[in-house]
Design a protein around this motif. Structure first.
Motif, PDB file in Angstrom:
ATOM      1  N   TRP A 123      -3.434   3.728   0.988  1.00 51.20           N
ATOM      2  CA  TRP A 123      -4.174   3.815  -0.206  1.00 51.20           C
ATOM      3  C   TRP A 123      -4.052   2.491  -0.719  1.00 51.20           C
ATOM      4  N   PHE A 124      -5.115   1.725  -1.290  1.00 50.57           N
ATOM      5  CA  PHE A 124      -4.897   0.471  -1.843  1.00 50.57           C
ATOM      6  C   PHE A 124      -5.475   0.516  -3.504  1.00 50.57           C
ATOM      7  N   GLY A 125      -4.671  -0.418  -4.108  1.00 44.12           N
ATOM      8  CA  GLY A 125      -4.850  -0.584  -5.512  1.00 44.12           C
ATOM      9  C   GLY A 125      -4.592   0.566  -6.502  1.00 44.12           C
ATOM     10  N   PRO A 126      -5.478   0.952  -7.412  1.00 40.61           N
ATOM     11  CA  PRO A 126      -5.066   2.080  -8.247  1.00 40.61           C
ATOM     12  C   PRO A 126      -5.102   3.538  -7.403  1.00 40.61           C
ATOM     13  N   LEU A 127      -5.820   3.378  -6.332  1.00 43.86           N
ATOM     14  CA  LEU A 127      -5.367   4.714  -5.461  1.00 43.86           C
ATOM     15  C   LEU A 127      -4.008   4.842  -5.052  1.00 43.86           C
ATOM     16  N   ALA A 128      -3.204   3.935  -4.990  1.00 46.36           N
ATOM     17  CA  ALA A 128      -1.504   4.039  -4.590  1.00 46.36           C
ATOM     18  C   ALA A 128      -1.008   4.105  -5.784  1.00 46.36           C
ATOM     19  N   ARG A 129      -0.037   5.240  -5.646  1.00 45.45           N
ATOM     20  CA  ARG A 129       0.947   5.544  -6.836  1.00 45.45           C
ATOM     21  C   ARG A 129       1.939   4.554  -7.125  1.00 45.45           C
ATOM     22  N   PRO A 130       2.112   4.209  -8.213  1.00 42.53           N
ATOM     23  CA  PRO A 130       3.115   3.204  -8.479  1.00 42.53           C
ATOM     24  C   PRO A 130       4.611   3.709  -8.164  1.00 42.53           C
ATOM     25  N   GLY A 131       5.411   2.897  -7.412  1.00 41.41           N
ATOM     26  CA  GLY A 131       6.751   3.217  -6.896  1.00 41.41           C
ATOM     27  C   GLY A 131       7.033   3.840  -5.539  1.00 41.41           C
ATOM     28  N   ILE A 132       5.718   4.215  -4.857  1.00 43.02           N
ATOM     29  CA  ILE A 132       5.770   5.153  -3.817  1.00 43.02           C
ATOM     30  C   ILE A 132       4.921   4.253  -2.467  1.00 43.02           C
ATOM     31  N   GLY A 133       5.901   4.102  -1.530  1.00 44.55           N
ATOM     32  CA  GLY A 133       5.307   3.506  -0.346  1.00 44.55           C
ATOM     33  C   GLY A 133       5.360   4.070   0.664  1.00 44.55           C
ATOM     34  N   ALA A 178       9.122   8.157  -1.368  1.00 46.99           N
ATOM     35  CA  ALA A 178      10.275   7.049  -1.496  1.00 46.99           C
ATOM     36  C   ALA A 178       9.371   5.913  -1.693  1.00 46.99           C
ATOM     37  N   PRO A 179      10.237   5.069  -2.296  1.00 47.18           N
ATOM     38  CA  PRO A 179       9.372   3.331  -2.134  1.00 47.18           C
ATOM     39  C   PRO A 179       9.240   2.789  -1.120  1.00 47.18           C
ATOM     40  N   ALA A 180       9.924   3.098  -0.004  1.00 48.40           N
ATOM     41  CA  ALA A 180       9.932   2.630   1.231  1.00 48.40           C
ATOM     42  C   ALA A 180      10.471   3.523   2.421  1.00 48.40           C
ATOM     43  N   ASP A 181      10.644   3.148   3.743  1.00 51.85           N
ATOM     44  CA  ASP A 181      11.252   4.046   4.509  1.00 51.85           C
ATOM     45  C   ASP A 181      12.681   4.295   4.238  1.00 51.85           C
ATOM     46  N   SER A 182      13.249   5.153   4.391  1.00 52.94           N
ATOM     47  CA  SER A 182      14.646   5.694   3.964  1.00 52.94           C
ATOM     48  C   SER A 182      15.540   5.497   5.090  1.00 52.94           C
ATOM     49  N   THR A 231       0.827  -1.266  -0.065  1.00 50.64           N
ATOM     50  CA  THR A 231       0.096  -0.107  -0.090  1.00 50.64           C
ATOM     51  C   THR A 231       0.896   1.155   0.062  1.00 50.64           C
ATOM     52  N   GLU A 232       0.324   2.490  -0.283  1.00 52.31           N
ATOM     53  CA  GLU A 232       1.042   3.782  -0.156  1.00 52.31           C
ATOM     54  C   GLU A 232       0.580   4.300   1.234  1.00 52.31           C
ATOM     55  N   ALA A 233       1.284   4.539   2.091  1.00 51.62           N
ATOM     56  CA  ALA A 233       1.216   5.266   3.255  1.00 51.62           C
ATOM     57  C   ALA A 233       1.782   6.682   3.200  1.00 51.62           C
ATOM     58  N   GLN A 234       0.724   7.650   3.328  1.00 54.28           N
ATOM     59  CA  GLN A 234       1.013   9.158   3.506  1.00 54.28           C
ATOM     60  C   GLN A 234       0.678   9.783   4.625  1.00 54.28           C
ATOM     61  N   TRP A 235       1.749  10.548   5.181  1.00 54.31           N
ATOM     62  CA  TRP A 235       1.544  11.264   6.610  1.00 54.31           C
ATOM     63  C   TRP A 235       1.220  12.752   5.901  1.00 54.31           C
ATOM     64  N   ILE A 236       0.188  13.409   6.402  1.00 56.84           N
ATOM     65  CA  ILE A 236       0.161  14.966   5.900  1.00 56.84           C
ATOM     66  C   ILE A 236       0.015  15.810   7.195  1.00 56.84           C
TER      67      ILE A 236
END
Length: 396
Positions: free
Chosen positions: A237-247, A263-267, A220-225
């Motif tokens: 965000w799941f499925g097409p709501l998650a952007r490719p290459g962004i975790g 970033a794709p994952a935790d840095s 999934t894509e996890a976004q903190w705001i």
């Protein structure tokens, strides 16, 4: 707000009276206001209901702006409601994914549904609480392509619906007070239901920014705001709501403008190095997303100490993702010597920032017995694991 209070409020008399009141001011004499309204012939229940709403509308301006003056609220619903600019970001993500009909399950007072409807998306909103569902129905009544159901999220049929938004209730009203729920199993709907739905269709889930990261599903894509320095949510965000290459991503909203670090994952954290001429405090969203290393490497900065969210650099740099300070001097972290150093400099007003230090700023400020006309900012932290006290000034 209970059912009887809502009935009073939604009467023609109640809505007229509410809209006729001047803007709420905490300094006003509430007793005098109540007496004046009772003298006009309004019942005690109605007066209590409209004054409660007037107070909530005033608080809601921070999240809904001018729209708050025409909305109704519950205490718990307002606390959890998404700020309208952030809800607009949610709506934009669904629209870009080509989803035209959204189910808002656990819609609360309807904040996110308002943003969906405002860009002409069809919305099926539902809330299990009867009063909350009625409030949402009132708030969403201007939009013909929205329907509101008094249903549990688990019971809403999803046939023909392209995507789902869930903001599980994380608060419970008990004895007239609102209590935050610590256990995700107590959320309504549960995280198991929300994340299970995400395995079958496009889903976005809003959670508190301090949610245990171990709960975030893989893929999934996890976004903190953050908004103007305050971290307000974690979106999963799941499925097409998650952007490719962004975790992992941190979205920093300042004065209406948004900036994102992704970033794709935790840095990995940057290397630890000596204190430079400048100190940087990453935005809370960057810290929560664990993208401090990404930020550091982009600006040739380094960690001041392992596990401490301060960066240091030899040259200043501009970024929306951190607040910058110029290091004036290093002071002794020993309290007696620190008190003497501040007295020598005539510092009477002191902002204390800390990370990696267990000192209580309010208690320390009192013990320092500050006197003088100068003001300053003091950072209490660690450098390579050792306690340090840094006198700094903000960089514009």
């Amino acid at each position: 707000m209970d059912r009887a209070e809502l009935v009073e409020l939604l009467s023609p008399e109640g809505l007229r009276l509410l809209d006729s009141l001047p803007p709420w001011n905490e300094k006003d004499d509430v007793v005098r206001t109540v007496a004046a309204l009772r003298k006009q012939g309004h019942s005690p229940g109605l007066v209590a209901a409209v004054l409660s709403q007037a107070r909530l509308r005033a608080r809601a301006r921070a999240k809904f702006g001018e729209f708050a003056s025409r909305m109704l609220f519950t205490e718990a619903g307002l606390e959890q409601a998404t700020r309208l600019p952030v809800a607009a970001l949610h709506a934009g993500r669904f629209a870009r994914a080509g989803i035209r009909h959204i189910a808002d399950l656990g819609c609360g007072i309807g904040g996110d549904a308002l943003a969906f409807a405002a860009i002409d998306l069809e919305v099926t909103a539902a809330d299990a609480d009867e009063v909350t569902a009625a409030v949402a129905s009132y708030n969403l009544s201007p939009f013909p392509h929205v329907r509101v159901l008094n249903e549990r999220a688990e019971d809403v049929p999803l046939g023909g619906i392209g995507g789902v938004w869930l903001d599980p209730a994380r608060r419970r009203v008990e004895g007239g007070t609102t209590r935050r729920l610590a256990d995700p199993a107590d959320y309504s709907p549960s995280l198991d239901f929300a994340f299970g739905l995400g395995e079958r269709m496009p889903v976005g889930v809003k959670l508190g920014p301090g949610t245990d990261r171990e709960l975030i599903p893989a893929g999934t894509e996890a976004q903190w705001i953050s908004v103007d320095g305050e971290v307000v949510e974690l979106g999963v965000w799941f499925g097409p709501l998650a952007r490719p290459g962004i975790g992992r991503s941190a979205l920093v909203v300042q004065g209406g403008s948004g900036h994102e670090l992704a970033a794709p994952a935790d840095s990995e954290d940057a290397e630890v190095g000596p204190l430079g001429d400048y100190l940087y405090e990453p935005d809370g969203a960057v810290i929560r997303a664990r993208l401090i290393g990404e930020l550091a490497r982009a600006h040739d900065a380094r960690m001041l100490s392992e596990g401490i969210a301060y960066l240091t650099a030899d040259r200043p740099f501009e970024t929306p993702f951190a607040r910058g300070f110029r290091v004036i001097e290093r002071l002794s972290a020993e309290e007696r010597k620190l008190r003497m150093a501040l007295a020598e400099r005539g510092i009477g007003t002191l902002e204390i920032k800390k990370r990696g230090s267990d000192v209580d700023p309010a208690g320390l400020r009192k013990r320092l017995k500050l006197e003088g006309d100068a003001s300053a900012t003091l950072v209490l932290t660690r450098e390579a694991g050792r306690h340090v006290a840094l006198l700094v000034e903000r960089i514009d």
